[in-house]
Motif scaffolding. Structure first.
Motif, PDB file in Angstrom:
ATOM      1  N   ILE A   1      -3.450  -6.208  -5.723  1.00  0.00           N
ATOM      2  CA  ILE A   1      -2.593  -5.026  -5.481  1.00  0.00           C
ATOM      3  C   ILE A   1      -2.337  -4.315  -6.795  1.00  0.00           C
ATOM      4  O   ILE A   1      -1.835  -4.905  -7.761  1.00  0.00           O
ATOM      5  CB  ILE A   1      -1.270  -5.433  -4.823  1.00  0.00           C
ATOM      6  N   THR A   2      -2.709  -3.055  -6.836  1.00  0.00           N
ATOM      7  CA  THR A   2      -2.513  -2.289  -8.064  1.00  0.00           C
ATOM      8  C   THR A   2      -1.561  -1.122  -7.863  1.00  0.00           C
ATOM      9  O   THR A   2      -0.994  -0.602  -8.805  1.00  0.00           O
ATOM     10  CB  THR A   2      -3.867  -1.739  -8.578  1.00  0.00           C
ATOM     11  N   THR A   3      -1.399  -0.692  -6.598  1.00  0.00           N
ATOM     12  CA  THR A   3      -0.484   0.435  -6.338  1.00  0.00           C
ATOM     13  C   THR A   3       0.519   0.054  -5.258  1.00  0.00           C
ATOM     14  O   THR A   3       0.316  -0.878  -4.488  1.00  0.00           O
ATOM     15  CB  THR A   3      -1.252   1.675  -5.846  1.00  0.00           C
ATOM     16  N   LEU A   4       1.573   0.820  -5.205  1.00  0.00           N
ATOM     17  CA  LEU A   4       2.591   0.631  -4.166  1.00  0.00           C
ATOM     18  C   LEU A   4       2.510   1.799  -3.197  1.00  0.00           C
ATOM     19  O   LEU A   4       2.244   2.928  -3.595  1.00  0.00           O
ATOM     20  CB  LEU A   4       3.988   0.634  -4.783  1.00  0.00           C
ATOM     21  N   ARG A   5       2.762   1.506  -1.980  1.00  0.00           N
ATOM     22  CA  ARG A   5       2.804   2.584  -0.987  1.00  0.00           C
ATOM     23  C   ARG A   5       3.952   2.314  -0.029  1.00  0.00           C
ATOM     24  O   ARG A   5       4.406   1.170   0.119  1.00  0.00           O
ATOM     25  CB  ARG A   5       1.477   2.666  -0.240  1.00  0.00           C
ATOM     26  N   VAL A   6       4.378   3.363   0.610  1.00  0.00           N
ATOM     27  CA  VAL A   6       5.453   3.236   1.606  1.00  0.00           C
ATOM     28  C   VAL A   6       4.810   3.169   2.988  1.00  0.00           C
ATOM     29  O   VAL A   6       4.036   4.058   3.347  1.00  0.00           O
ATOM     30  CB  VAL A   6       6.415   4.444   1.540  1.00  0.00           C
ATOM     31  N   PRO A   7       5.121   2.109   3.738  1.00  0.00           N
ATOM     32  CA  PRO A   7       4.550   2.046   5.099  1.00  0.00           C
ATOM     33  C   PRO A   7       5.053   3.215   5.948  1.00  0.00           C
ATOM     34  O   PRO A   7       6.204   3.640   5.812  1.00  0.00           O
ATOM     35  CB  PRO A   7       5.092   0.728   5.657  1.00  0.00           C
ATOM     36  N   VAL A   8       4.191   3.722   6.802  1.00  0.00           N
ATOM     37  CA  VAL A   8       4.575   4.831   7.680  1.00  0.00           C
ATOM     38  C   VAL A   8       4.289   4.462   9.137  1.00  0.00           C
ATOM     39  O   VAL A   8       3.421   3.639   9.413  1.00  0.00           O
ATOM     40  CB  VAL A   8       3.826   6.138   7.336  1.00  0.00           C
ATOM     41  N   PHE A   9       5.018   5.137  10.024  1.00  0.00           N
ATOM     42  CA  PHE A   9       4.771   4.938  11.453  1.00  0.00           C
ATOM     43  C   PHE A   9       3.642   5.855  11.892  1.00  0.00           C
ATOM     44  O   PHE A   9       3.661   7.048  11.642  1.00  0.00           O
ATOM     45  CB  PHE A   9       6.027   5.269  12.267  1.00  0.00           C
ATOM     46  N   ARG A  10       2.695   5.257  12.548  1.00  0.00           N
ATOM     47  CA  ARG A  10       1.599   6.056  13.090  1.00  0.00           C
ATOM     48  C   ARG A  10       1.552   5.850  14.600  1.00  0.00           C
ATOM     49  O   ARG A  10       1.841   4.772  15.094  1.00  0.00           O
ATOM     50  CB  ARG A  10       0.267   5.617  12.470  1.00  0.00           C
ATOM     51  N   PRO A  11       1.180   6.867  15.343  1.00  0.00           N
ATOM     52  CA  PRO A  11       1.140   6.701  16.808  1.00  0.00           C
ATOM     53  C   PRO A  11       0.095   5.671  17.219  1.00  0.00           C
ATOM     54  O   PRO A  11      -0.903   5.479  16.541  1.00  0.00           O
ATOM     55  CB  PRO A  11       0.766   8.095  17.333  1.00  0.00           C
TER      56      PRO A  11
END
Lengths: 196, 448
Positions: B150-160
């Motif tokens: 893991i090199t980056t951080l991301r914010v989880p998102v809701f997807r349909p």
């Protein structure tokens, strides 16, 4: 089908339904068992009333033919002319097979009303000791076995039940022998049968 | 409200849908044992002998168009109850769903109570149409990601995602009934509900599973003195302190929970004296009440016994205000019905949305609609033969005796294996659900 035949058939079916419900999935259904018991009770009462009527009619015919022969014996046994139970008791002793029936009829004062009730009373008093009286199981509505059936029998065929019913009826009817032969009581008995 | 009432004769009923297997060989587990619309009528739940609950949802996409017929499609299926074994009594506990009752909707999720003979369960039915994606520590399929990669951080998102309907048991109300549960009823306070078995009625709080209050107990000290059992119970639709229970003797008792903690003493007893001319061997069996339902207004209640439907005014205890014969032609056949056990069948009944019509089932897949204002009645049949789309149902007639007219069916030709015990009426519209042995028929009002 005549009333007593129908009553007997209903009773036999109620018994077989109760037995088969023991093996049903989900256990004994209280409501169903209760309804079957009620049906059986009313069929039993009607059956006994109907048998009573036919027994009385048979005995009427028998007693009419034997009355002439017994005239001398009557005079010696008869205590008072007003005593209702005197004559019939004497005739009972000669006409019946069972002595306990005679004892019961002596104690009764009103035969017409008592006849129907007496049959039921007889049944309860004459019943053999309960097969499960020493059992530790709770004797609920669903666990009660009909008292005139032999115990521990897994299966009853209708022939066996009929035989037992027949024997039980004869035992209990003997107490009502030769009761009032007048038309009033006979009419009452018939009325009882019809309305049920 | 689109024609929620109307007389039985004003409304023409059409076939809409049939659910379930077509083949005549019926698997016992598929036998439908209860049917219930929810409060809006959008959902229709069925329970079966195999312990499953199937929920159908009304297709609301085209509802605005008057020509369109709304269809019910499967929304959710789940196993509510499993067979159990009571080791102490050596008894098997059937998984058959005896009753389903919906809770009024409070949020996005739907809740229903389902019960078998011994245990009540509260189910939450919720929709999921989106899911979170883009977690840092795990892959989309759930596997953990190697943290060194893991090199980056991301914010989880809701997807349909595709709509998923989940049913989860939220509460299990167990071990409160010695006898077989025959009814459940949700209180108008939306906090409590009652459950009734043959001899007792218990009051529960929806949040509390480890205890319930016994409010009615008719068990005699000596069971051999037992003369009647409880056959159904229901809360009043508006008065949260009032409920009724019916008995096998044909009586209905109304109880007020404010009067005392134990409601053994009724506040009203509804009983009609027996007609002595109808007395027979089977009088006790046929007078046993199989269902009791309050009207939506709360002013009346309806009871079903073997041969009739009676409507009672809650203000009059000595006799019903209306009595309808469902299948009087069976009165002379009681002996045969006793022999084949049909006399023990428990038919249910239901009101339409505005309490003007009541409905109940009969044999030969017939069901009866009884219109109250004009005292008219109609007999319809749920059959595969009348199952063409939008086919109007033809009234059926049974010939009791004598010469059989054309289109009539004689009593002896009736199929007593085809019985309609469970029916339900949409709370607002003229849509009915009728359960035959293993099929669910949905009929709708004919739209011109």
């Amino acid at each position: 089908m005549d009333i007593s035949g129908q009553a007997k058939r209903i009773m036999v079916q109620a018994l077989s339904k109760m037995y088969s419900s023991r093996t049903q999935r989900g256990g004994l259904r209280l409501h169903r068992s209760l309804l079957l018991t009620l049906v059986m009770k009313s069929a039993r009462d009607i059956y006994h009333s109907a048998r009573l009527v036919s027994e009385k009619e048979e005995q009427c015919a028998r007693l009419v033919s034997t009355t002439k022969d017994l005239t001398q014996k009557e005079e010696s046994i008869d205590t008072t002319s007003t005593e209702v139970s005197g004559i019939p008791v004497a005739l009972c002793a000669l006409a019946t097979r069972s002595s306990e029936g005679v004892q019961r009829s002596k104690n009764e004062s009103d035969p017409t009303v008592q006849n129907a009730r007496e049959t039921r009373v007889d049944k309860e008093n004459c019943s053999p000791p309960r097969p499960d009286r020493h059992s530790r199981k709770r004797r609920g509505k669903t666990a009660t076995e009909p008292d005139f059936l032999p115990c521990k029998k897994a299966k009853m065929d209708s022939g066996e039940v009929r035989r037992i019913l027949h024997d039980a009826t004869l035992r209990s009817n003997s107490g009502n022998c030769g009761r009032e032969m007048d038309t009033l009581s006979t009419t009452h008995m018939l009325r009882t049968v019809v309305t049920c | 409200m689109r024609g929620a009432g109307g007389g039985a004769n004003d409304v023409q009923w059409c076939f809409s849908q049939v659910k379930g297997a077509i083949d005549d060989d019926v698997a016992e587990a598929d036998i439908i044992s209860t049917v219930e619309f929810n409060h809006s009528g959008e959902l229709l739940a069925t329970g079966d002998k195999g312990g499953r609950v199937v929920i159908f949802q009304q297709d609301t996409e085209n509802k605005s168009l008057p020509q369109c017929r709304s269809e019910y499609n499967v929304y959710s299926t789940f196993q509510s109850h499993e067979p159990e074994f009571d080791y102490l009594k050596s008894l098997e506990i059937e998984e058959k769903i005896n009753k389903i009752r919906w809770l009024p909707q409070k949020n996005a999720a739907q809740f229903l109570l389902s019960t078998n003979d011994k245990t009540i369960k509260l189910w939450k039915i919720s929709e999921r149409d989106k899911r979170p994606e883009g977690y840092n520590l795990k892959e989309e399929d759930g596997r953990c990601r190697d943290s060194t990669t893991i090199t980056t951080l991301r914010v989880p998102v809701f997807r349909p995602m595709d709509l998923m309907v989940e049913a989860s048991p939220r509460r299990v109300f167990a071990n409160a009934h010695t006898y077989h549960i025959n009814s459940i009823s949700v209180n108008s306070d939306n906090e409590t509900y009652l459950s009734a078995d043959d001899l007792r009625v218990n009051l529960w709080h929806l949040e509390i599973t480890d205890r319930s209050f016994n409010i009615v107990d008719i068990k005699p000290a000596n069971m051999e003195e037992l003369t009647e059992v409880i056959t159904a119970a229901e809360f009043h639709p508006h008065q949260c302190n009032t409920f009724v229970y019916s008995s096998s003797k044909g009586t209905i008792r109304m109880c007020d929970m404010r009067a005392s903690a134990l409601c053994d003493k009724h506040s009203k007893l509804f009983e009609e004296p027996e007609d002595p001319s109808n007395r027979s061997f089977f009088s006790e069996i046929i007078s046993s009440i199989s269902d009791v339902k309050f009207s939506h207004s709360g002013r009346y209640m309806m009871t079903r016994d073997y041969l009739s439907v009676k409507i009672w005014d809650l203000n009059m205890e000595n006799r019903p205000v209306e009595t309808y014969q469902v299948h009087e032609y069976l009165r002379s056949k009681l002996c045969s019905l006793y022999e084949n056990d049909c006399i023990f069948d428990k038919f249910e009944c239901c009101w339409n949305g505005n309490d003007s019509v009541v409905m109940t089932g009969s044999y030969n897949n017939f069901f009866r609609m009884l219109e109250r204002t004009q005292r008219r009645d109609i007999t319809l049949e749920a059959s595969r033969e009348s199952s063409k789309a939008r086919q109007v149902l033809k009234p059926r007639r049974v010939c009791a005796g004598g010469k059989r007219k054309k289109d009539e069916i004689s009593v002896d030709s009736l199929d007593f294996n085809k019985k309609i015990l469970h029916t339900a009426w949409h709370p607002q519209e003229n849509i009915i659900a009728v359960a035959t042995t293993n099929n669910l028929y949905i009929f709708q009002e004919k739209v011109n």
